[in-house]
Design a protein around this motif. Structure first.
Motif, PDB file in Angstrom:
ATOM      1  N   CYS A  43      31.173   4.647  29.161  1.00  0.00           N
ATOM      2  CA  CYS A  43      32.174   5.489  28.493  1.00  0.00           C
ATOM      3  C   CYS A  43      33.498   4.760  28.259  1.00  0.00           C
ATOM      4  CB  CYS A  43      32.439   6.749  29.323  1.00  0.00           C
ATOM      5  SG  CYS A  43      31.061   7.905  29.362  1.00  0.00           S
ATOM      6  N   ALA A  44      33.749   3.701  29.022  1.00  0.00           N
ATOM      7  CA  ALA A  44      35.002   2.959  28.859  1.00  0.00           C
ATOM      8  C   ALA A  44      35.003   2.106  27.606  1.00  0.00           C
ATOM      9  CB  ALA A  44      35.245   2.075  30.086  1.00  0.00           C
ATOM     10  N   ASN A  45      33.848   1.957  26.981  1.00  0.00           N
ATOM     11  CA  ASN A  45      33.739   1.113  25.787  1.00  0.00           C
ATOM     12  C   ASN A  45      33.825   1.940  24.508  1.00  0.00           C
ATOM     13  OD1 ASN A  45      33.396  -1.335  27.233  1.00  0.00           O
ATOM     14  ND2 ASN A  45      31.272  -0.749  27.673  1.00  0.00           N
ATOM     15  N   SER A  46      33.895   1.238  23.398  1.00  0.00           N
ATOM     16  CA  SER A  46      33.978   1.899  22.096  1.00  0.00           C
ATOM     17  C   SER A  46      32.744   2.755  21.849  1.00  0.00           C
ATOM     18  CB  SER A  46      34.099   0.849  21.000  1.00  0.00           C
ATOM     19  OG  SER A  46      33.691   1.363  19.754  1.00  0.00           O
ATOM     20  N   PRO A  47      32.890   4.061  21.578  1.00  0.00           N
ATOM     21  CA  PRO A  47      31.720   4.907  21.315  1.00  0.00           C
ATOM     22  C   PRO A  47      30.858   4.391  20.172  1.00  0.00           C
ATOM     23  CG  PRO A  47      33.674   6.263  21.635  1.00  0.00           C
ATOM     24  CD  PRO A  47      34.146   4.835  21.566  1.00  0.00           C
ATOM     25  N   GLY A  48      31.515   3.994  19.095  1.00  0.00           N
ATOM     26  CA  GLY A  48      30.749   3.484  17.954  1.00  0.00           C
ATOM     27  C   GLY A  48      30.032   2.194  18.288  1.00  0.00           C
ATOM     28  N   GLY A  49      30.696   1.315  19.035  1.00  0.00           N
ATOM     29  CA  GLY A  49      30.076   0.059  19.419  1.00  0.00           C
ATOM     30  C   GLY A  49      28.849   0.275  20.291  1.00  0.00           C
ATOM     31  N   GLY A  74      36.197   1.229  11.281  1.00  0.00           N
ATOM     32  CA  GLY A  74      36.696   2.311  12.121  1.00  0.00           C
ATOM     33  C   GLY A  74      38.008   1.960  12.800  1.00  0.00           C
ATOM     34  N   GLU A  75      38.460   2.855  13.694  1.00  0.00           N
ATOM     35  CA  GLU A  75      39.737   2.671  14.384  1.00  0.00           C
ATOM     36  C   GLU A  75      39.605   1.859  15.670  1.00  0.00           C
ATOM     37  OE1 GLU A  75      41.370   6.524  15.133  1.00  0.00           O
ATOM     38  OE2 GLU A  75      41.507   7.068  13.005  1.00  0.00           O
ATOM     39  N   ASP A  76      38.406   1.815  16.260  1.00  0.00           N
ATOM     40  CA  ASP A  76      38.289   1.269  17.601  1.00  0.00           C
ATOM     41  C   ASP A  76      38.388  -0.243  17.667  1.00  0.00           C
ATOM     42  OD1 ASP A  76      38.149   3.726  18.777  1.00  0.00           O
ATOM     43  OD2 ASP A  76      35.973   3.735  19.045  1.00  0.00           O
ATOM     44  N   MET A  77      37.869  -0.956  16.677  1.00  0.00           N
ATOM     45  CA  MET A  77      37.959  -2.418  16.737  1.00  0.00           C
ATOM     46  C   MET A  77      39.413  -2.901  16.630  1.00  0.00           C
ATOM     47  SD  MET A  77      36.296  -5.393  14.377  1.00  0.00           S
ATOM     48  CE  MET A  77      36.719  -7.102  14.728  1.00  0.00           C
ATOM     49  N   PRO A  78      40.206  -2.414  15.655  1.00  0.00           N
ATOM     50  CA  PRO A  78      41.617  -2.817  15.627  1.00  0.00           C
ATOM     51  C   PRO A  78      42.355  -2.433  16.911  1.00  0.00           C
ATOM     52  CG  PRO A  78      41.008  -1.806  13.553  1.00  0.00           C
ATOM     53  CD  PRO A  78      39.856  -1.597  14.479  1.00  0.00           C
ATOM     54  N   GLU A  79      42.005  -1.276  17.470  1.00  0.00           N
ATOM     55  CA  GLU A  79      42.636  -0.851  18.722  1.00  0.00           C
ATOM     56  C   GLU A  79      42.271  -1.794  19.862  1.00  0.00           C
ATOM     57  OE1 GLU A  79      44.202   1.171  22.087  1.00  0.00           O
ATOM     58  OE2 GLU A  79      44.818   0.927  19.997  1.00  0.00           O
ATOM     59  N   ALA A  80      41.024  -2.238  19.920  1.00  0.00           N
ATOM     60  CA  ALA A  80      40.597  -3.165  20.972  1.00  0.00           C
ATOM     61  C   ALA A  80      41.334  -4.493  20.862  1.00  0.00           C
ATOM     62  CB  ALA A  80      39.089  -3.387  20.905  1.00  0.00           C
ATOM     63  N   LEU A  81      41.488  -4.988  19.639  1.00  0.00           N
ATOM     64  CA  LEU A  81      42.203  -6.248  19.442  1.00  0.00           C
ATOM     65  C   LEU A  81      43.677  -6.122  19.824  1.00  0.00           C
ATOM     66  CD1 LEU A  81      40.679  -7.399  16.026  1.00  0.00           C
ATOM     67  CD2 LEU A  81      40.168  -8.292  18.310  1.00  0.00           C
ATOM     68  N   ALA A  82      44.270  -4.989  19.434  1.00  0.00           N
ATOM     69  CA  ALA A  82      45.675  -4.761  19.781  1.00  0.00           C
ATOM     70  C   ALA A  82      45.850  -4.660  21.291  1.00  0.00           C
ATOM     71  CB  ALA A  82      46.186  -3.492  19.098  1.00  0.00           C
ATOM     72  N   PHE A 133      43.984  -5.981  23.605  1.00  0.00           N
ATOM     73  CA  PHE A 133      43.808  -7.305  24.205  1.00  0.00           C
ATOM     74  C   PHE A 133      45.095  -8.123  24.102  1.00  0.00           C
ATOM     75  CE2 PHE A 133      42.703 -11.815  23.728  1.00  0.00           C
ATOM     76  CZ  PHE A 133      42.044 -12.034  24.928  1.00  0.00           C
ATOM     77  N   LYS A 134      45.723  -8.096  22.926  1.00  0.00           N
ATOM     78  CA  LYS A 134      46.955  -8.867  22.725  1.00  0.00           C
ATOM     79  C   LYS A 134      48.105  -8.316  23.555  1.00  0.00           C
ATOM     80  CE  LYS A 134      45.704 -10.222  18.005  1.00  0.00           C
ATOM     81  NZ  LYS A 134      46.001 -10.048  16.557  1.00  0.00           N
ATOM     82  N   GLU A 135      48.116  -6.992  23.742  1.00  0.00           N
ATOM     83  CA  GLU A 135      49.198  -6.346  24.497  1.00  0.00           C
ATOM     84  C   GLU A 135      48.892  -6.234  25.986  1.00  0.00           C
ATOM     85  OE1 GLU A 135      49.686  -2.634  22.450  1.00  0.00           O
ATOM     86  OE2 GLU A 135      49.968  -3.642  20.508  1.00  0.00           O
ATOM     87  N   LYS A 136      47.736  -6.736  26.406  1.00  0.00           N
ATOM     88  CA  LYS A 136      47.317  -6.750  27.808  1.00  0.00           C
ATOM     89  C   LYS A 136      47.339  -5.347  28.421  1.00  0.00           C
ATOM     90  CE  LYS A 136      48.724 -11.532  28.455  1.00  0.00           C
ATOM     91  NZ  LYS A 136      49.508 -12.525  29.225  1.00  0.00           N
ATOM     92  N   ALA A 143      44.778  -1.423  28.539  1.00  0.00           N
ATOM     93  CA  ALA A 143      43.451  -0.841  28.316  1.00  0.00           C
ATOM     94  C   ALA A 143      43.397  -0.211  26.924  1.00  0.00           C
ATOM     95  CB  ALA A 143      43.148   0.202  29.372  1.00  0.00           C
ATOM     96  N   PRO A 144      42.303  -0.383  26.192  1.00  0.00           N
ATOM     97  CA  PRO A 144      42.206   0.241  24.858  1.00  0.00           C
ATOM     98  C   PRO A 144      42.022   1.754  24.954  1.00  0.00           C
ATOM     99  CG  PRO A 144      40.145  -0.814  25.436  1.00  0.00           C
ATOM    100  CD  PRO A 144      41.122  -1.171  26.529  1.00  0.00           C
TER     101      PRO A 144
END
Length: 263
Positions: A202-208, A242-250, A252-255, A257-258
């Motif tokens: 559940c902590a991962n991207s639902p779509g992924g 979708g929204e989740d990949m850009p959120e995951a990248l952001a 990661f850069k901001e250190k 949790a997505p």
């Protein structure tokens, strides 16, 4: 539902408990119908990200209830085919759920109970768990409810043949060794372990996660590497929209949790 109890022990997680402990959660016509209904209901719920399936009492599922089986010999050929197809639809619908299903196997998973466990994406076993393809012991074929297809692909054709033809029990330690289950744990830790794994999912991207499941299942049925790549390419292309990949990248850069939404 009469035969399945539902709870939500954690955000995104549904715990489905087969609830006929006095009959070792043996399958009935009602249970098959409720498994199908359950799958369709959960499939429409965007808040569900993982399902844990287990059995109440001392067993996961003892297979088809032999009290119900008394009438089978009296059905016409088409009547029996209809009964069989209704049963198969219940397990097929569960396997086709877009979210991962974890089987937490406590005690016996026999006959149709083995098929039910195999329909899950991941299997965890209590020390008390034991599995068998009981069909040959009651004059039926191990080709039942998807077992012949899933068992061979899970543990290999030679071991599947041995287990199918002998009807012997596979205990928890052997089940883990041959890859029938992912992990064996003490009985009192089984549900905690299954719920912990569900929460990791559940902590991962639902779509992924959902498209990963779709790729893994679909690519068990195709015959070429090129076709597998084609399916994977389409999935990755869709997920970048979708929204989740850009959120995951952001994140990661901001250190941090997505915050996945599944949108």
């Amino acid at each position: 539902m009469e035969t399945i109890d539902l709870t939500r022990p954690a955000e995104g997680v549904v715990l489905a408990t087969l609830n006929r402990p006095d009959r070792y959660n043996a399958m009935t016509v009602t249970m098959f119908a409720e498994l199908e209904d359950l799958a369709f209901t959960l499939g429409e719920d965007d808040d569900v990200r993982a399902v844990v399936l287990t059995g109440a009492g001392k067993a996961f599922c003892a297979g088809y209830d032999l009290d119900d089986a008394d009438e089978l010999a009296g059905l016409t050929a088409l009547g029996m085919l209809d009964r069989q197809e209704r049963a198969a639809r219940g397990l097929s619908a569960l396997r086709a759920l877009r979210v991962p299903v974890i089987a937490a196997v406590n005690g016996a998973a026999a006959g149709g109970g083995l098929s039910l466990a195999l329909a899950a994406d991941i299997r965890l076993a209590a020390r008390s768990a034991k599995f068998n393809a009981a069909f040959v012991r009651i004059g039926l074929s191990a080709g039942d409810l998807g077992a012949s297809w899933l068992l061979s692909r899970t543990i290999g054709p030679a071991l599947a043949a041995e287990i199918a033809y002998t009807g012997r029990f596979v205990l928890a330690d052997e089940a883990e060794r041959i890859g029938l289950v992912n992990k064996t744990v003490d009985d009192d830790r089984l549900l905690d372990e299954a719920l912990s794994m569900a929460q990791l999912i559940c902590a991962n991207s639902p779509g992924g996660v959902q498209l990963s499941k779709r790729a893994l299942q679909a690519n068990m049925e195709i015959g070429s590497y090129a076709a597998a790549l084609e399916l994977e390419n389409r999935g990755q292309a869709l997920l970048t929209r979708g929204e989740d990949m850009p959120e995951a990248l952001a994140a990661f850069k901001e250190k941090r949790a997505p915050n996945f939404t599944g949108r």
